[in-house]
Design a protein around this motif. Sequence first.
Motif, PDB file in Angstrom:
ATOM      1  N   ILE A  93       0.836  -1.206   0.000  1.00 46.72           N
ATOM      2  CA  ILE A  93       0.000   0.000   0.000  1.00 46.72           C
ATOM      3  C   ILE A  93       0.871   1.256   0.000  1.00 46.72           C
ATOM      4  CG2 ILE A  93      -1.611   1.366   1.405  1.00 46.72           C
ATOM      5  CD1 ILE A  93      -2.927  -1.293   2.245  1.00 46.72           C
ATOM      6  N   VAL A  94       1.910   1.247   0.821  1.00 46.92           N
ATOM      7  CA  VAL A  94       2.826   2.397   0.870  1.00 46.92           C
ATOM      8  C   VAL A  94       3.570   2.541  -0.460  1.00 46.92           C
ATOM      9  CG1 VAL A  94       4.971   3.231   1.905  1.00 46.92           C
ATOM     10  CG2 VAL A  94       3.095   2.473   3.358  1.00 46.92           C
ATOM     11  N   ALA A  95       3.986   1.411  -1.064  1.00 47.91           N
ATOM     12  CA  ALA A  95       4.711   1.468  -2.337  1.00 47.91           C
ATOM     13  C   ALA A  95       3.837   2.064  -3.436  1.00 47.91           C
ATOM     14  CB  ALA A  95       5.179   0.070  -2.724  1.00 47.91           C
ATOM     15  N   VAL A  96       2.578   1.616  -3.517  1.00 49.70           N
ATOM     16  CA  VAL A  96       1.668   2.147  -4.534  1.00 49.70           C
ATOM     17  C   VAL A  96       1.381   3.625  -4.266  1.00 49.70           C
ATOM     18  CG1 VAL A  96      -0.651   1.980  -5.515  1.00 49.70           C
ATOM     19  CG2 VAL A  96       0.638  -0.101  -5.006  1.00 49.70           C
ATOM     20  N   THR A  97       1.208   3.968  -2.989  1.00 52.53           N
ATOM     21  CA  THR A  97       0.988   5.374  -2.628  1.00 52.53           C
ATOM     22  C   THR A  97       2.161   6.234  -3.091  1.00 52.53           C
ATOM     23  OG1 THR A  97      -0.315   4.763  -0.676  1.00 52.53           O
ATOM     24  CG2 THR A  97       0.635   6.971  -0.710  1.00 52.53           C
ATOM     25  N   THR A  98       3.366   5.733  -2.903  1.00 55.85           N
ATOM     26  CA  THR A  98       4.565   6.464  -3.323  1.00 55.85           C
ATOM     27  C   THR A  98       4.585   6.668  -4.828  1.00 55.85           C
ATOM     28  OG1 THR A  98       5.842   5.556  -1.461  1.00 55.85           O
ATOM     29  CG2 THR A  98       7.081   6.468  -3.306  1.00 55.85           C
ATOM     30  N   VAL A  99       4.268   5.620  -5.579  1.00 54.21           N
ATOM     31  CA  VAL A  99       4.256   5.704  -7.046  1.00 54.21           C
ATOM     32  C   VAL A  99       3.237   6.747  -7.509  1.00 54.21           C
ATOM     33  CG1 VAL A  99       3.695   4.460  -9.164  1.00 54.21           C
ATOM     34  CG2 VAL A  99       5.084   3.355  -7.399  1.00 54.21           C
ATOM     35  N   VAL A 100       2.058   6.716  -6.908  1.00 57.49           N
ATOM     36  CA  VAL A 100       1.017   7.677  -7.297  1.00 57.49           C
ATOM     37  C   VAL A 100       1.462   9.106  -6.967  1.00 57.49           C
ATOM     38  CG1 VAL A 100      -1.358   8.438  -6.892  1.00 57.49           C
ATOM     39  CG2 VAL A 100      -0.838   5.991  -7.054  1.00 57.49           C
ATOM     40  N   LEU A 101       2.046   9.290  -5.784  1.00 57.71           N
ATOM     41  CA  LEU A 101       2.495  10.627  -5.389  1.00 57.71           C
ATOM     42  C   LEU A 101       3.581  11.144  -6.330  1.00 57.71           C
ATOM     43  CD1 LEU A 101       2.567  10.294  -1.487  1.00 57.71           C
ATOM     44  CD2 LEU A 101       1.060  11.758  -2.842  1.00 57.71           C
ATOM     45  N   VAL A 102       4.478  10.270  -6.745  1.00 53.57           N
ATOM     46  CA  VAL A 102       5.503  10.674  -7.712  1.00 53.57           C
ATOM     47  C   VAL A 102       4.846  11.081  -9.022  1.00 53.57           C
ATOM     48  CG1 VAL A 102       7.419   9.854  -9.136  1.00 53.57           C
ATOM     49  CG2 VAL A 102       7.343   9.278  -6.701  1.00 53.57           C
ATOM     50  N   ALA A 103       3.856  10.296  -9.441  1.00 55.90           N
ATOM     51  CA  ALA A 103       3.184  10.565 -10.726  1.00 55.90           C
ATOM     52  C   ALA A 103       2.442  11.893 -10.729  1.00 55.90           C
ATOM     53  CB  ALA A 103       2.222   9.423 -11.047  1.00 55.90           C
ATOM     54  N   ILE A 104       1.889  12.280  -9.572  1.00 59.14           N
ATOM     55  CA  ILE A 104       1.109  13.520  -9.522  1.00 59.14           C
ATOM     56  C   ILE A 104       1.921  14.698  -8.984  1.00 59.14           C
ATOM     57  CG2 ILE A 104      -1.039  12.242  -9.231  1.00 59.14           C
ATOM     58  CD1 ILE A 104      -1.019  13.001  -6.274  1.00 59.14           C
ATOM     59  N   LEU A 229       7.338   5.542   3.956  1.00 63.20           N
ATOM     60  CA  LEU A 229       6.865   6.482   2.939  1.00 63.20           C
ATOM     61  C   LEU A 229       7.872   7.638   2.828  1.00 63.20           C
ATOM     62  CD1 LEU A 229       4.431   6.946   1.060  1.00 63.20           C
ATOM     63  CD2 LEU A 229       3.386   8.305   2.885  1.00 63.20           C
ATOM     64  N   PRO A 230       8.511   7.809   1.658  1.00 65.93           N
ATOM     65  CA  PRO A 230       9.596   8.800   1.527  1.00 65.93           C
ATOM     66  C   PRO A 230       9.078  10.229   1.344  1.00 65.93           C
ATOM     67  CG  PRO A 230       9.281   7.701  -0.568  1.00 65.93           C
ATOM     68  CD  PRO A 230       8.319   7.056   0.394  1.00 65.93           C
ATOM     69  N   LEU A 231       8.469  10.759   2.386  1.00 61.81           N
ATOM     70  CA  LEU A 231       7.925  12.112   2.302  1.00 61.81           C
ATOM     71  C   LEU A 231       9.038  13.147   2.311  1.00 61.81           C
ATOM     72  CD1 LEU A 231       4.928  11.735   4.780  1.00 61.81           C
ATOM     73  CD2 LEU A 231       4.883  11.607   2.280  1.00 61.81           C
ATOM     74  N   ALA A 232       8.770  14.270   1.664  1.00 59.15           N
ATOM     75  CA  ALA A 232       9.739  15.364   1.610  1.00 59.15           C
ATOM     76  C   ALA A 232       9.426  16.351   2.736  1.00 59.15           C
ATOM     77  CB  ALA A 232       9.671  16.058   0.253  1.00 59.15           C
ATOM     78  N   PRO A 233      10.193  16.353   3.815  1.00 59.86           N
ATOM     79  CA  PRO A 233       9.872  17.212   4.955  1.00 59.86           C
ATOM     80  C   PRO A 233       9.899  18.697   4.628  1.00 59.86           C
ATOM     81  CG  PRO A 233      12.050  16.224   5.199  1.00 59.86           C
ATOM     82  CD  PRO A 233      11.396  15.535   4.054  1.00 59.86           C
ATOM     83  N   ASP A 234      10.771  19.096   3.692  1.00 64.67           N
ATOM     84  CA  ASP A 234      10.861  20.521   3.365  1.00 64.67           C
ATOM     85  C   ASP A 234       9.667  21.002   2.542  1.00 64.67           C
ATOM     86  OD1 ASP A 234      11.745  18.855   1.296  1.00 64.67           O
ATOM     87  OD2 ASP A 234      12.922  20.464   0.376  1.00 64.67           O
ATOM     88  N   VAL A 235       8.875  20.065   2.011  1.00 59.93           N
ATOM     89  CA  VAL A 235       7.660  20.437   1.285  1.00 59.93           C
ATOM     90  C   VAL A 235       6.449  20.399   2.220  1.00 59.93           C
ATOM     91  CG1 VAL A 235       6.126  19.851  -0.643  1.00 59.93           C
ATOM     92  CG2 VAL A 235       8.603  19.542  -0.878  1.00 59.93           C
ATOM     93  N   THR A 245      -2.135  21.688   2.203  1.00 60.55           N
ATOM     94  CA  THR A 245      -2.412  21.096   0.891  1.00 60.55           C
ATOM     95  C   THR A 245      -1.538  19.873   0.657  1.00 60.55           C
ATOM     96  OG1 THR A 245      -3.031  23.248  -0.014  1.00 60.55           O
ATOM     97  CG2 THR A 245      -2.462  21.517  -1.588  1.00 60.55           C
ATOM     98  N   ALA A 246      -0.260  19.981   1.022  1.00 58.60           N
ATOM     99  CA  ALA A 246       0.658  18.858   0.840  1.00 58.60           C
ATOM    100  C   ALA A 246       0.250  17.672   1.719  1.00 58.60           C
ATOM    101  CB  ALA A 246       2.085  19.292   1.167  1.00 58.60           C
ATOM    102  N   VAL A 247      -0.125  17.961   2.959  1.00 53.97           N
ATOM    103  CA  VAL A 247      -0.565  16.903   3.871  1.00 53.97           C
ATOM    104  C   VAL A 247      -1.835  16.249   3.341  1.00 53.97           C
ATOM    105  CG1 VAL A 247      -1.470  16.424   6.180  1.00 53.97           C
ATOM    106  CG2 VAL A 247       0.507  17.925   5.906  1.00 53.97           C
ATOM    107  N   ALA A 248      -2.755  17.063   2.869  1.00 53.39           N
ATOM    108  CA  ALA A 248      -4.015  16.536   2.335  1.00 53.39           C
ATOM    109  C   ALA A 248      -3.766  15.673   1.106  1.00 53.39           C
ATOM    110  CB  ALA A 248      -4.959  17.677   2.001  1.00 53.39           C
TER     111      ALA A 248
END
Length: 290
Positions: A93-104, A229-235, A245-248
Amino acid sequence: MSSQIPWIEEHPVAAFFVGAYAFTWIVSSPALIMEESWTAWILIYIGSFGPPVSAGVITWLRGDDIRAWARQIIRWRVGWPWWVAAFGLPVAIVAVTTVVLVAIGGPVDLDQPLQSPVLVAIVFLFGLTVSGGLNEEPGWRGFAQPYLNDRYSALTASLIIGVVWAGWHLPYFVIPFTPHSGFTLANQIGWVIGIILLSVILAWGYNNTGSVLIVMVFHAMVNTADVLLPLAPDVLVVDGIIDETAVATVTATQLGVQLLVVLAIVAYFGRESLTRGEIPGVAHLKGENR
């Protein structure tokens, strides 16, 4: 032997819910007026054992077999596919979430170093014992789920538990130094929806195995996978201010993936039982099957 308290005999699940809330809220409540300290955290974590304490007490008061209820916690012979699912699905689930976040173009940073295996192991063991696993699952899935399975469809039962389970966490949102108290509005809404969706996934695991141990591992891995989940803390945080917006975006994406998993489970296994085999009910708790 049957209970000497008619209300408990007639309404075991309601009695369990009341007991879980009462134990957790009463034991944890002093932390509301305490500074963050070892004492406060000990009270919080002792209080978090409300679900298994309540389930054990209600089982005893009803004159049922406590050992049969407790044996679910060590039931490990469930077939290797379920161990793969318990450890692998949350990571997927986390891997797919990461792929989608990269795509968008979401707030992720793939250049971040991988999390230490030691840290991952510590988070998992913490989750397995005192942060979602042993301190919760013997009650929610190991007691309420089989009772409600006998009365409702498995999907309805899991949604009822999900709502009650979410409400049980209320003290953690008002104790000022817990992680829940720092959630943004998007986090709060997403967390409630996420825990209800997770309740369906955990019911699926329990109904197919009759094992509390499996759902303890599922639950612990869900908590553990979040650190991957490799979130970008500076964003996510700009000049010390959380970017709502980023959190949402992260929250909605992860919920979307979870929802797809839930829909796939319901579509394949059916809403009535969430399994292709025998569904664990009260007889299972009494050691009369499985």
